[in-house]
Design a protein around this motif. Structure first.
Motif, short mmCIF file in Angstrom:
data_model
loop_
_atom_site.label_atom_id
_atom_site.label_comp_id
_atom_site.label_asym_id
_atom_site.label_seq_id
_atom_site.Cartn_x
_atom_site.Cartn_y
_atom_site.Cartn_z
N GLU A 196 0.83 -1.21 0.00
CA GLU A 196 0.00 0.00 0.00
C GLU A 196 0.87 1.25 0.00
O GLU A 196 0.57 2.23 -0.69
CB GLU A 196 -0.91 0.00 1.23
N ILE A 197 1.93 1.22 0.78
CA ILE A 197 2.84 2.36 0.84
C ILE A 197 3.50 2.60 -0.51
O ILE A 197 3.58 3.73 -1.00
CB ILE A 197 3.92 2.14 1.92
N VAL A 198 3.97 1.53 -1.12
CA VAL A 198 4.64 1.65 -2.43
C VAL A 198 3.69 2.26 -3.46
O VAL A 198 4.06 3.14 -4.24
CB VAL A 198 5.14 0.27 -2.90
N ILE A 199 2.44 1.79 -3.46
CA ILE A 199 1.45 2.31 -4.42
C ILE A 199 1.19 3.79 -4.17
O ILE A 199 1.12 4.60 -5.10
CB ILE A 199 0.14 1.51 -4.30
N SER A 200 1.07 4.17 -2.89
CA SER A 200 0.83 5.58 -2.54
C SER A 200 1.97 6.47 -2.99
O SER A 200 1.77 7.55 -3.54
CB SER A 200 0.63 5.72 -1.02
N VAL A 201 3.19 6.01 -2.75
CA VAL A 201 4.37 6.80 -3.14
C VAL A 201 4.43 6.96 -4.65
O VAL A 201 4.73 8.04 -5.17
CB VAL A 201 5.66 6.14 -2.61
N LYS A 202 4.14 5.89 -5.39
CA LYS A 202 4.16 5.97 -6.85
C LYS A 202 3.14 6.97 -7.38
O LYS A 202 3.40 7.73 -8.31
CB LYS A 202 3.90 4.58 -7.45
N LYS A 203 1.95 6.98 -6.77
CA LYS A 203 0.91 7.92 -7.19
C LYS A 203 1.36 9.36 -6.95
O LYS A 203 1.16 10.24 -7.79
CB LYS A 203 -0.38 7.65 -6.43
N LEU A 204 1.97 9.59 -5.80
CA LEU A 204 2.45 10.94 -5.49
C LEU A 204 3.55 11.37 -6.45
O LEU A 204 3.61 12.52 -6.88
CB LEU A 204 2.98 10.98 -4.05
N GLN A 205 4.41 10.43 -6.82
CA GLN A 205 5.48 10.75 -7.76
C GLN A 205 4.91 11.15 -9.11
O GLN A 205 5.39 12.08 -9.76
CB GLN A 205 6.42 9.55 -7.91
N LYS A 206 3.87 10.46 -9.56
CA LYS A 206 3.25 10.77 -10.85
C LYS A 206 2.60 12.15 -10.81
O LYS A 206 2.64 12.90 -11.77
CB LYS A 206 2.20 9.72 -11.20
N GLU A 207 1.97 12.49 -9.68
CA GLU A 207 1.30 13.78 -9.56
C GLU A 207 2.28 14.94 -9.61
O GLU A 207 1.94 16.04 -10.03
CB GLU A 207 0.53 13.85 -8.24
N GLN A 208 3.52 14.69 -9.21
CA GLN A 208 4.52 15.77 -9.16
C GLN A 208 5.29 15.91 -10.45
O GLN A 208 6.06 16.84 -10.62
CB GLN A 208 5.50 15.51 -8.01
N ILE A 209 5.10 15.00 -11.40
CA ILE A 209 5.82 15.08 -12.68
C ILE A 209 5.26 16.24 -13.51
O ILE A 209 4.08 16.39 -13.62
CB ILE A 209 5.68 13.76 -13.47
#
Length: 209
Positions: A196-209
């Motif tokens: 769950e943490i990994v998925i959350s971090v990936k989503k945040l990374q995409k939002e900041q691109i």
């Protein structure tokens, strides 16, 4: 993005062409500008171009004209009224906010210079200040999400240490199959949490691109 209504054309280049060539090149440049608008699909266009409205009167521009030139161009009177027009090109509709070329400020003196400087600043402020606030709110939202994720990671880390300590305290007298079952369930839960943490971090990374 800054877009010239007649991109890539210079006075020297136009002066090197005959009448028909000028008209063809001006038409080609204008068509490119319209195509870019259709592809980019802006919601707002801030028009700082007044001269383009009268290019058809000048030999240098080959007498080219198009109804959209008038729609996309501005004038000092429209800028002073702070007019906004609704425009449709193909299947795209957007708003054109009337301003004027900043270079005009340098051709004026005294109070007139100050007045039009203030006018242009006011127009730009009204157009872009809202965007700035929206962007700031978006950045704050991302920061809050990152902080929440960091807190969750911290909590999971402690949970991991607690589970490890628990496994180490399992009595040797407990059947090996039981110990394996307990450990298996604990590790599965930990794995789900980490996923769950990994998925959350990936989503945040995409939002900041």
């Amino acid at each position: 993005m800054v877009l010239d209504i007649f991109p890539f054309l210079t006075n020297d280049f136009l002066d090197s062409l005959d009448h028909e060539e000028r008209k063809a090149k001006v038409k080609e440049a204008f068509s490119l500008a319209i195509e870019l608008i259709q592809k980019i699909r802006p919601s707002i266009v801030l028009s700082c171009q007044c001269f383009a409205r009268y290019t058809y009167q000048h030999e240098r521009w080959g007498g080219f004209t198009n109804p959209l030139i008038d729609v996309l161009s501005s004038s000092m009177s429209e800028a002073e009224q702070q007019r906004v027009s609704k425009v449709s090109i193909g299947d795209h509709t957007f708003h054109v906010i009337k301003a004027f070329n900043p270079a005009k400020i340098y051709y004026e003196d005294g109070q007139e210079k100050q007045d039009i400087d203030n006018l242009l600043r006011d127009i730009f402020s009204k157009v872009f200040s809202g965007y700035g606030k929206s962007k700031a709110l978006h950045k704050k939202s991302l920061k809050d999400k990152l902080d929440a994720t960091a807190a969750k990671l911290h909590k999971i880390g402690f949970k991991y240490l607690d589970l490890m300590s628990h496994y180490e305290r399992i009595e040797p007298s407990v059947p090996a199959s039981w110990a394996h079952e307990v450990k298996g369930d604990g590790f599965s839960e930990l794995k789900r949490s980490v996923s769950e943490i990994v998925i959350s971090v990936k989503k945040l990374q995409k939002e900041q691109i």
